[in-house]
Design an enzyme around this catalytic site. Structure first.
Site, PDB file in Angstrom:
ATOM      1  N   SER A 128       0.832  -1.209   0.000  1.00  0.00           N
ATOM      2  CA  SER A 128       0.000   0.000   0.000  1.00  0.00           C
ATOM      3  C   SER A 128       0.856   1.244   0.000  1.00  0.00           C
ATOM      4  O   SER A 128       1.947   1.268   0.553  1.00  0.00           O
ATOM      5  CB  SER A 128      -0.928   0.047   1.208  1.00  0.00           C
ATOM      6  OG  SER A 128      -1.668   1.263   1.179  1.00  0.00           O
ATOM      7  N   LYS A 183      -4.295  -6.740   3.462  1.00  0.00           N
ATOM      8  CA  LYS A 183      -4.295  -5.607   2.514  1.00  0.00           C
ATOM      9  C   LYS A 183      -5.723  -5.266   2.104  1.00  0.00           C
ATOM     10  O   LYS A 183      -6.095  -4.093   1.977  1.00  0.00           O
ATOM     11  CB  LYS A 183      -3.447  -5.937   1.283  1.00  0.00           C
ATOM     12  CG  LYS A 183      -3.561  -4.930   0.129  1.00  0.00           C
ATOM     13  CD  LYS A 183      -2.906  -3.606   0.465  1.00  0.00           C
ATOM     14  CE  LYS A 183      -3.342  -2.393  -0.340  1.00  0.00           C
ATOM     15  NZ  LYS A 183      -3.421  -2.443  -1.759  1.00  0.00           N
ATOM     16  N   HIS A 186      -7.319  -3.443   4.907  1.00  0.00           N
ATOM     17  CA  HIS A 186      -6.734  -2.087   4.899  1.00  0.00           C
ATOM     18  C   HIS A 186      -7.530  -1.201   3.936  1.00  0.00           C
ATOM     19  O   HIS A 186      -7.912  -0.081   4.259  1.00  0.00           O
ATOM     20  CB  HIS A 186      -5.263  -2.152   4.487  1.00  0.00           C
ATOM     21  CG  HIS A 186      -4.692  -0.826   4.064  1.00  0.00           C
ATOM     22  ND1 HIS A 186      -4.960  -0.261   2.834  1.00  0.00           N
ATOM     23  CD2 HIS A 186      -3.903   0.069   4.709  1.00  0.00           C
ATOM     24  CE1 HIS A 186      -4.357   0.909   2.751  1.00  0.00           C
ATOM     25  NE2 HIS A 186      -3.704   1.128   3.869  1.00  0.00           N
ATOM     26  N   ASN A 187      -7.773  -1.710   2.734  1.00  0.00           N
ATOM     27  CA  ASN A 187      -8.494  -0.908   1.744  1.00  0.00           C
ATOM     28  C   ASN A 187      -9.941  -0.660   2.160  1.00  0.00           C
ATOM     29  O   ASN A 187     -10.478   0.422   1.913  1.00  0.00           O
ATOM     30  CB  ASN A 187      -8.435  -1.579   0.373  1.00  0.00           C
ATOM     31  CG  ASN A 187      -7.071  -1.443  -0.279  1.00  0.00           C
ATOM     32  OD1 ASN A 187      -6.060  -1.305   0.404  1.00  0.00           O
ATOM     33  ND2 ASN A 187      -7.035  -1.480  -1.593  1.00  0.00           N
ATOM     34  N   GLU A 190      -9.839   2.046   4.539  1.00  0.00           N
ATOM     35  CA  GLU A 190      -9.564   3.262   3.758  1.00  0.00           C
ATOM     36  C   GLU A 190     -10.875   3.824   3.167  1.00  0.00           C
ATOM     37  O   GLU A 190     -11.119   5.034   3.228  1.00  0.00           O
ATOM     38  CB  GLU A 190      -8.566   2.893   2.655  1.00  0.00           C
ATOM     39  CG  GLU A 190      -8.284   3.937   1.616  1.00  0.00           C
ATOM     40  CD  GLU A 190      -7.424   3.353   0.473  1.00  0.00           C
ATOM     41  OE1 GLU A 190      -6.430   2.646   0.752  1.00  0.00           O
ATOM     42  OE2 GLU A 190      -7.773   3.594  -0.700  1.00  0.00           O
TER      43      GLU A 190
HETATM   44  P1  NBP Z   1      -1.458  -2.424 -13.874  1.00  0.00           P
HETATM   45  O1  NBP Z   1      -2.372  -3.017 -12.911  1.00  0.00           O
HETATM   46  O2  NBP Z   1      -1.949  -1.358 -14.775  1.00  0.00           O
HETATM   47  O3  NBP Z   1      -0.848  -3.595 -14.780  1.00  0.00           O
HETATM   48  C1  NBP Z   1       0.028  -3.324 -15.861  1.00  0.00           C
HETATM   49  C2  NBP Z   1       1.133  -4.353 -15.906  1.00  0.00           C
HETATM   50  O4  NBP Z   1       0.596  -5.678 -16.058  1.00  0.00           O
HETATM   51  C3  NBP Z   1       2.034  -4.127 -17.115  1.00  0.00           C
HETATM   52  O5  NBP Z   1       3.358  -4.415 -16.740  1.00  0.00           O
HETATM   53  C4  NBP Z   1       1.500  -5.156 -18.105  1.00  0.00           C
HETATM   54  O6  NBP Z   1       2.435  -5.528 -19.083  1.00  0.00           O
HETATM   55  C5  NBP Z   1       1.225  -6.297 -17.189  1.00  0.00           C
HETATM   56  N1  NBP Z   1       0.385  -7.357 -17.776  1.00  0.00           N
HETATM   57  C6  NBP Z   1      -0.933  -7.352 -18.092  1.00  0.00           C
HETATM   58 BR1  NBP Z   1      -2.027  -5.924 -17.941  1.00  0.00          BR
HETATM   59  N2  NBP Z   1      -1.366  -8.504 -18.578  1.00  0.00           N
HETATM   60  C7  NBP Z   1      -0.291  -9.314 -18.594  1.00  0.00           C
HETATM   61  C8  NBP Z   1      -0.090 -10.656 -18.990  1.00  0.00           C
HETATM   62  N3  NBP Z   1      -1.093 -11.394 -19.427  1.00  0.00           N
HETATM   63  N4  NBP Z   1       1.152 -11.161 -18.892  1.00  0.00           N
HETATM   64  C9  NBP Z   1       2.169 -10.401 -18.428  1.00  0.00           C
HETATM   65  N5  NBP Z   1       2.045  -9.133 -18.024  1.00  0.00           N
HETATM   66  C10 NBP Z   1       0.822  -8.582 -18.092  1.00  0.00           C
HETATM   67  O7  NBP Z   1      -0.132  -1.893 -13.144  1.00  0.00           O
HETATM   68  P2  NBP Z   1       0.059  -1.080 -11.783  1.00  0.00           P
HETATM   69  O8  NBP Z   1      -0.916   0.021 -11.637  1.00  0.00           O
HETATM   70  O9  NBP Z   1       1.515  -0.793 -11.720  1.00  0.00           O
HETATM   71  O10 NBP Z   1      -0.301  -2.147 -10.644  1.00  0.00           O
HETATM   72  C11 NBP Z   1       0.384  -3.384 -10.524  1.00  0.00           C
HETATM   73  C12 NBP Z   1      -0.258  -4.187  -9.423  1.00  0.00           C
HETATM   74  O11 NBP Z   1      -0.122  -3.494  -8.193  1.00  0.00           O
HETATM   75  C13 NBP Z   1      -1.756  -4.403  -9.616  1.00  0.00           C
HETATM   76  O12 NBP Z   1      -2.099  -5.686  -9.187  1.00  0.00           O
HETATM   77  C14 NBP Z   1      -2.371  -3.365  -8.740  1.00  0.00           C
HETATM   78  O13 NBP Z   1      -3.670  -3.723  -8.303  1.00  0.00           O
HETATM   79  C15 NBP Z   1      -1.381  -3.324  -7.586  1.00  0.00           C
HETATM   80  N6  NBP Z   1      -1.373  -2.098  -6.813  1.00  0.00           N
HETATM   81  C16 NBP Z   1      -1.485  -0.893  -7.413  1.00  0.00           C
HETATM   82  C17 NBP Z   1      -1.453   0.275  -6.669  1.00  0.00           C
HETATM   83  C18 NBP Z   1      -1.562   1.616  -7.327  1.00  0.00           C
HETATM   84  O14 NBP Z   1      -1.612   2.624  -6.600  1.00  0.00           O
HETATM   85  N7  NBP Z   1      -1.576   1.694  -8.646  1.00  0.00           N
HETATM   86  C19 NBP Z   1      -1.269   0.184  -5.290  1.00  0.00           C
HETATM   87  C20 NBP Z   1      -1.115  -1.047  -4.702  1.00  0.00           C
HETATM   88  C21 NBP Z   1      -1.170  -2.187  -5.479  1.00  0.00           C
HETATM   89  P3  NBP Z   1       2.524  -4.706 -20.472  1.00  0.00           P
HETATM   90  O15 NBP Z   1       3.377  -3.527 -20.204  1.00  0.00           O
HETATM   91  O16 NBP Z   1       3.175  -5.682 -21.401  1.00  0.00           O
HETATM   92  O17 NBP Z   1       1.121  -4.350 -20.881  1.00  0.00           O
END
Ligand code: NBP
Length: 477
Positions: A128, A183, A186-187, A190
């Protein structure tokens, strides 16, 4: 094989987590389905530390020292399974897959079990703090096998946020899905915090008559007291922001329909399954959903409401103090409910989660970070088997002091027609828990009447049924 850890999935979260490891002196292998992201990362941030760019899964795995530590940071759900399927066959017993995405804990349990059979340690890791947290220090909630924490823990402790007392905001939460479960809750908390803050804002605006800029100042003051928290701090920032295009308060130009990604909803769904009353979190999820029903709201615009009665300046100032009390008391209740859910999940799945440790790792890095969590930690330190946060002496006393104002605020809200589902649900929960008798006795009578569902008596053991359709005598069931 020179990298101590690898990150695959280099969107905002993965990229920043990889940079965080590198900035802390670890050699990091980086990989992404689309290699362009990998190259961009190394080009832009290569100077921050040691990165080993890998184009293929094979190269990536080969770059990792053994036992391998491979962090997955991809979109939760099917992409996570796809990545596991791609990498697991390339790994060896003792290697570790760490899923830092927002996985549902049931998926984490399933994946952990399947990988355990192949001798691979699977760590479901809640993270988080958003993208800033991932880079500068998130709150980290790893689950999975205890022994994996022996080698992974020190690395996570290095990159995690630190609480004010310097301790790292990470702990081994418990086996299999425990980290992702925590987690999730937590959300949920939130969501509840944000809803309560939203209600406080609306009351200050519609009942007390303050402007967004004035309310921002009120929140700034609150942030110096017991409500000191990240969410209160950013609330003041958002409320004082003025839209450049129109010159209006930013909050007045944003469409008032709140979105959600699903972790709040999961918290409520799982609470229903576990039989845990998380009414405040549920109201927060429902409030977002209600806000999104544009057509329904439009159709309801002309419905009757009360006559507005403006407040004098002095009344408004006194009311603002009351709202602070109501917000604080409601916050205690939502954390009480959230921790109840963690305790119930821990019990159901045999996780043995240390609730004090959970509150300690939420003190920094995460969205709900707050001075308040220190007090929760103190409550569990004083008594690890505390039945509820409300049974803690300090919290009980604080609510006792706040309750008159809390009730007054709800009376004013009701009189003026301002919706306060969060405040109201919290107070109802508090009043229900402390009640000597609940109407559940009547419910039992009704159930026995129409369905012969039986009831227990206050004065004797056993189950009983009244012959409602006959002479109304009682029989043992
Ligand atoms: P996203 O949730 O937007 O995911 C994008 C990533 O997933 C890219 O690297 C993409 O690769 C990859 N991907 C996908 Br989509 N499908 C795929 C597949 N079939 N095989 C391999 N790679 C694949 O990214 P994020 O916002 O950085 O979040 C990442 C994780 O962290 C998520 O689970 C999210 O819920 C969690 N999270 C996010 C936050 C936040 O604030 N954003 C906070 C806490 C946790 P590509 O580049 O090739 O399309």
């Amino acid at each position: 094989s020179s990298a101590q850890i690898g990150v695959t999935g280099l969107a905002v979260m993965g990229r920043n987590l990889a940079r965080n490891f590198a900035r802390n002196g670890y050699a990091v292998a980086v990989h992404n389905r689309t290699p362009a992201r990998t190259h961009t990362l190394v080009e832009e941030f290569g100077h921050e530390g040691t990165f080993v760019a890998a184009e293929t899964a094979k190269e990536f795995v080969a770059a990792l020292e053994r036992p391998r530590r491979l962090v997955i940071m991809v979109k939760a759900g099917e992409p996570t399974d796809a990545v596991i399927e791609e990498f697991a066959p390339l790994l060896e017993p003792g290697d570790m897959i760490i899923d830092g995405g927002n996985a549902h804990f049931a998926d984490t349990r399933r994946r952990e079990k399947a990988l355990r059979e192949q001798g691979i340690h699977f760590v479901g890791m809640g993270v988080s703090g958003g993208e800033e947290g991932a880079l500068h220090g998130p709150s980290i909630m790893p689950g999975g096998p205890r022994e994996s924490y022996d080698s992974l823990g020190p690395m996570l402790e290095k990159i995690s946020a630190k609480a004010k007392d310097g301790s790292p905001c990470v702990t081994h939460v418990g086996p299999d899905g425990a980290g992702h479960f925590v987690k999730m809750v937590h959300n949920g908390i939130e969501y509840a915090d944000m809803q309560l803050i939203g209600e406080a804002y609306q009351l200050l605006r519609d009942v007390a008559g303050y402007t967004p800029a004035q309310i921002a100042e009120i929140f700034r003051t609150w942030n110096t007291g017991r409500l000191d928290s990240y969410l209160i701090e950013i609330t003041a920032e958002v409320l004082s922001h003025v839209d450049a295009a129109t010159g209006k308060p930013f909050v007045d130009v944003v469409v008032d329909q709140a979105e959600q990604k699903g972790t709040g909803r999961w918290t409520v769904q799982i609470a229903l399954d576990l039989g845990v009353p998380v009414s405040g979190i549920a109201e927060a999820v429902f409030a977002r959903s209600l806000s999104g029903h544009a057509a329904l709201r439009e159709a309801s615009r002309g419905l009757a409401g009360p006559k507005a009665t403006p407040m004098s300046e002095a009344e408004a100032a006194a009311f603002a103090d009351r709202v602070e009390q109501a917000l604080y008391a409601s916050k205690i209740v939502s954390y009480t409910q959230g921790f109840h859910e963690v305790a119930a999940g821990s019990e159901e799945y045999g996780w043995n989660i240390d609730l004090g440790a959970v509150s300690a790792i939420w003190r920094g890095g995460c969205i709900i970070r707050a001075a308040f969590l220190d007090r929760i930690r103190a409550a569990y330190d004083a008594r690890a088997d505390l039945p509820s946060l409300l049974s803690d002496e300090t919290f009980a006393r604080e609510i006792a002091d706040a309750q008159d104002d809390w009730r007054e605020v709800l009376i004013a809200a009701t009189r003026q027609g301002v919706p306060t589902p969060g405040f109201a649900a919290a107070l109802a929960y508090y009043d229900a828990l402390r009640a000597e008798r609940l109407p559940a006795a009547l419910t039992q009578g009704q159930r026995d009447y129409f369905g012969a569902h039986t009831y227990r008596r206050t004065d004797r053991d056993g189950s009983f049924h009244t012959l409602w359709g006959g002479d109304r005598s009682e029989v043992s069931a």
